[in-house]
Motif scaffolding. Structure first.
Motif, short mmCIF file in Angstrom:
data_model
loop_
_atom_site.label_atom_id
_atom_site.label_comp_id
_atom_site.label_asym_id
_atom_site.label_seq_id
_atom_site.Cartn_x
_atom_site.Cartn_y
_atom_site.Cartn_z
N LEU A 73 10.14 -65.32 43.02
CA LEU A 73 9.14 -64.28 43.29
C LEU A 73 9.61 -63.22 44.29
N GLN A 74 10.90 -63.01 44.41
CA GLN A 74 11.42 -62.00 45.32
C GLN A 74 11.11 -60.60 44.80
N PRO A 75 10.60 -59.71 45.65
CA PRO A 75 10.41 -58.33 45.21
C PRO A 75 11.77 -57.65 45.03
N VAL A 76 11.79 -56.60 44.25
CA VAL A 76 13.01 -55.81 44.10
C VAL A 76 12.85 -54.53 44.93
N LEU A 77 13.95 -53.92 45.26
CA LEU A 77 13.95 -52.69 46.03
C LEU A 77 14.37 -51.55 45.10
N VAL A 78 13.41 -50.70 44.77
CA VAL A 78 13.68 -49.58 43.87
C VAL A 78 14.17 -48.40 44.71
N PRO A 79 15.37 -47.89 44.42
CA PRO A 79 15.90 -46.78 45.21
C PRO A 79 15.25 -45.45 44.86
N THR A 80 15.11 -44.59 45.88
CA THR A 80 14.57 -43.25 45.67
C THR A 80 15.65 -42.17 45.82
N GLY A 81 16.74 -42.51 46.49
CA GLY A 81 17.78 -41.50 46.74
C GLY A 81 17.39 -40.50 47.81
N LEU A 82 16.32 -40.80 48.53
CA LEU A 82 15.78 -39.87 49.53
C LEU A 82 15.81 -40.44 50.93
N LYS A 83 15.79 -39.54 51.88
CA LYS A 83 15.55 -39.88 53.27
C LYS A 83 14.53 -38.87 53.78
N VAL A 84 13.93 -39.17 54.92
CA VAL A 84 12.86 -38.32 55.43
C VAL A 84 13.06 -38.07 56.92
N TYR A 85 12.79 -36.85 57.34
CA TYR A 85 12.82 -36.53 58.77
C TYR A 85 11.43 -36.09 59.20
N MET A 86 11.09 -36.39 60.45
CA MET A 86 9.77 -36.07 61.00
C MET A 86 9.82 -36.19 62.51
N PRO A 87 8.82 -35.64 63.22
CA PRO A 87 8.76 -35.79 64.68
C PRO A 87 8.63 -37.27 65.07
N SER A 88 8.98 -37.58 66.30
CA SER A 88 9.04 -38.97 66.75
C SER A 88 7.69 -39.69 66.78
N GLN A 89 6.58 -39.00 66.84
CA GLN A 89 5.30 -39.71 66.83
C GLN A 89 4.59 -39.57 65.49
N GLU A 90 5.39 -39.52 64.43
CA GLU A 90 4.87 -39.56 63.07
C GLU A 90 5.52 -40.70 62.33
N VAL A 91 4.89 -41.09 61.26
CA VAL A 91 5.41 -42.14 60.39
C VAL A 91 5.11 -41.71 58.95
N LEU A 92 5.96 -42.11 58.03
CA LEU A 92 5.68 -41.90 56.61
C LEU A 92 5.20 -43.23 56.06
N LEU A 93 3.98 -43.26 55.54
CA LEU A 93 3.44 -44.46 54.93
C LEU A 93 3.70 -44.39 53.43
N LEU A 94 4.28 -45.45 52.87
CA LEU A 94 4.48 -45.55 51.43
C LEU A 94 3.34 -46.39 50.88
N VAL A 95 2.58 -45.83 49.96
CA VAL A 95 1.44 -46.53 49.39
C VAL A 95 1.53 -46.48 47.86
N SER A 96 0.88 -47.44 47.22
CA SER A 96 0.89 -47.51 45.76
C SER A 96 0.20 -46.31 45.14
N ARG A 97 0.67 -45.95 43.98
CA ARG A 97 -0.05 -44.99 43.16
C ARG A 97 -1.16 -45.77 42.46
N SER A 98 -2.28 -45.14 42.22
CA SER A 98 -3.41 -45.86 41.62
C SER A 98 -3.10 -46.37 40.23
N SER A 99 -2.19 -45.74 39.52
CA SER A 99 -1.85 -46.19 38.16
C SER A 99 -0.88 -47.37 38.16
N GLY A 100 -0.25 -47.68 39.27
CA GLY A 100 0.76 -48.74 39.32
C GLY A 100 0.27 -50.09 38.85
N PRO A 101 -0.74 -50.67 39.50
CA PRO A 101 -1.21 -51.99 39.08
C PRO A 101 -1.98 -51.94 37.75
#
Length: 182
Positions: A73-101
């Motif tokens: 039951l190990q999850p897989v890691l799907v690559p995006t080929g991306l990186k993200v930059y932002m100010p130090s007191q921000e975070v990027l949250l990755l959330v499911s798309r509603s169509s996923g499940p």
């Protein structure tokens, strides 16, 4: 001066990777796409069925069942080929798309992925974003390059009064899945 955004990591520079976009003016999330074709195996593949069958027929001890099930039951890691930059007191949250499940049987087992500002350009993987996925439908699911797999939402966060008074936290030491501190 750059404030926040997405960039393609160097190993995908020649691969025609699209930067995430919001689909409507009021959308909170930027849709991230898979950087290559990728198979997300079903959790119901043959080894899990064998492990469950053995457990139900008492041929497998309880501790062995959990050990064997965890391997399958190990999850897989799907690559995006991306990186993200932002100010130090921000975070990027990755959330499911509603169509996923609902339509594709795909879930993010960590529910919400957290990409910290100091993950950008880390020496372990250049800060490439990977999306953890599990497939609970009965057949393997092929994700095609360019298919939208999750949403990224930029969010400000707060720190405690104690942290503001004390010395700064240590710098990031690790890559994906860890701050490197544990």
């Amino acid at each position: 001066m750059k404030k926040r955004g997405f960039e393609v990591v160097s190993r995908y520079q020649q691969e025609d990777i699209r930067l995430p976009q919001r689909q409507t003016r009021a959308a909170a999330g930027y849709d991230l796409e898979a950087s290559e074709d990728f198979v997300v195996p079903t959790i119901w593949r043959q080894p899990l069925a064998q492990v469950l069958g053995s457990y139900l027929h008492s041929a497998l001890k309880r501790e062995n069942f959990f050990e064997q099930a965890q391997k399958v039951l190990q999850p897989v890691l799907v690559p995006t080929g991306l990186k993200v930059y932002m100010p130090s007191q921000e975070v990027l949250l990755l959330v499911s798309r509603s169509s996923g499940p609902l339509k594709r049987g795909l879930v993010m087992p960590n529910a919400v992925g957290v990409i910290d500002a100091d993950y950008y350009n880390n020496p372990h993987n250049e800060g490439e974003i990977f999306v953890q996925m599990l497939n609970f439908f009965p057949r393997d699911r092929v994700i095609h390059k360019g298919e939208r797999i999750c949403q990224g939402i930029f969010v400000n966060y707060l720190v405690t009064d104690q942290e503001l008074k004390e010395a700064r936290a240590p710098e990031r030491q690790g890559g994906f899945g860890s701050s490197g501190l544990f």
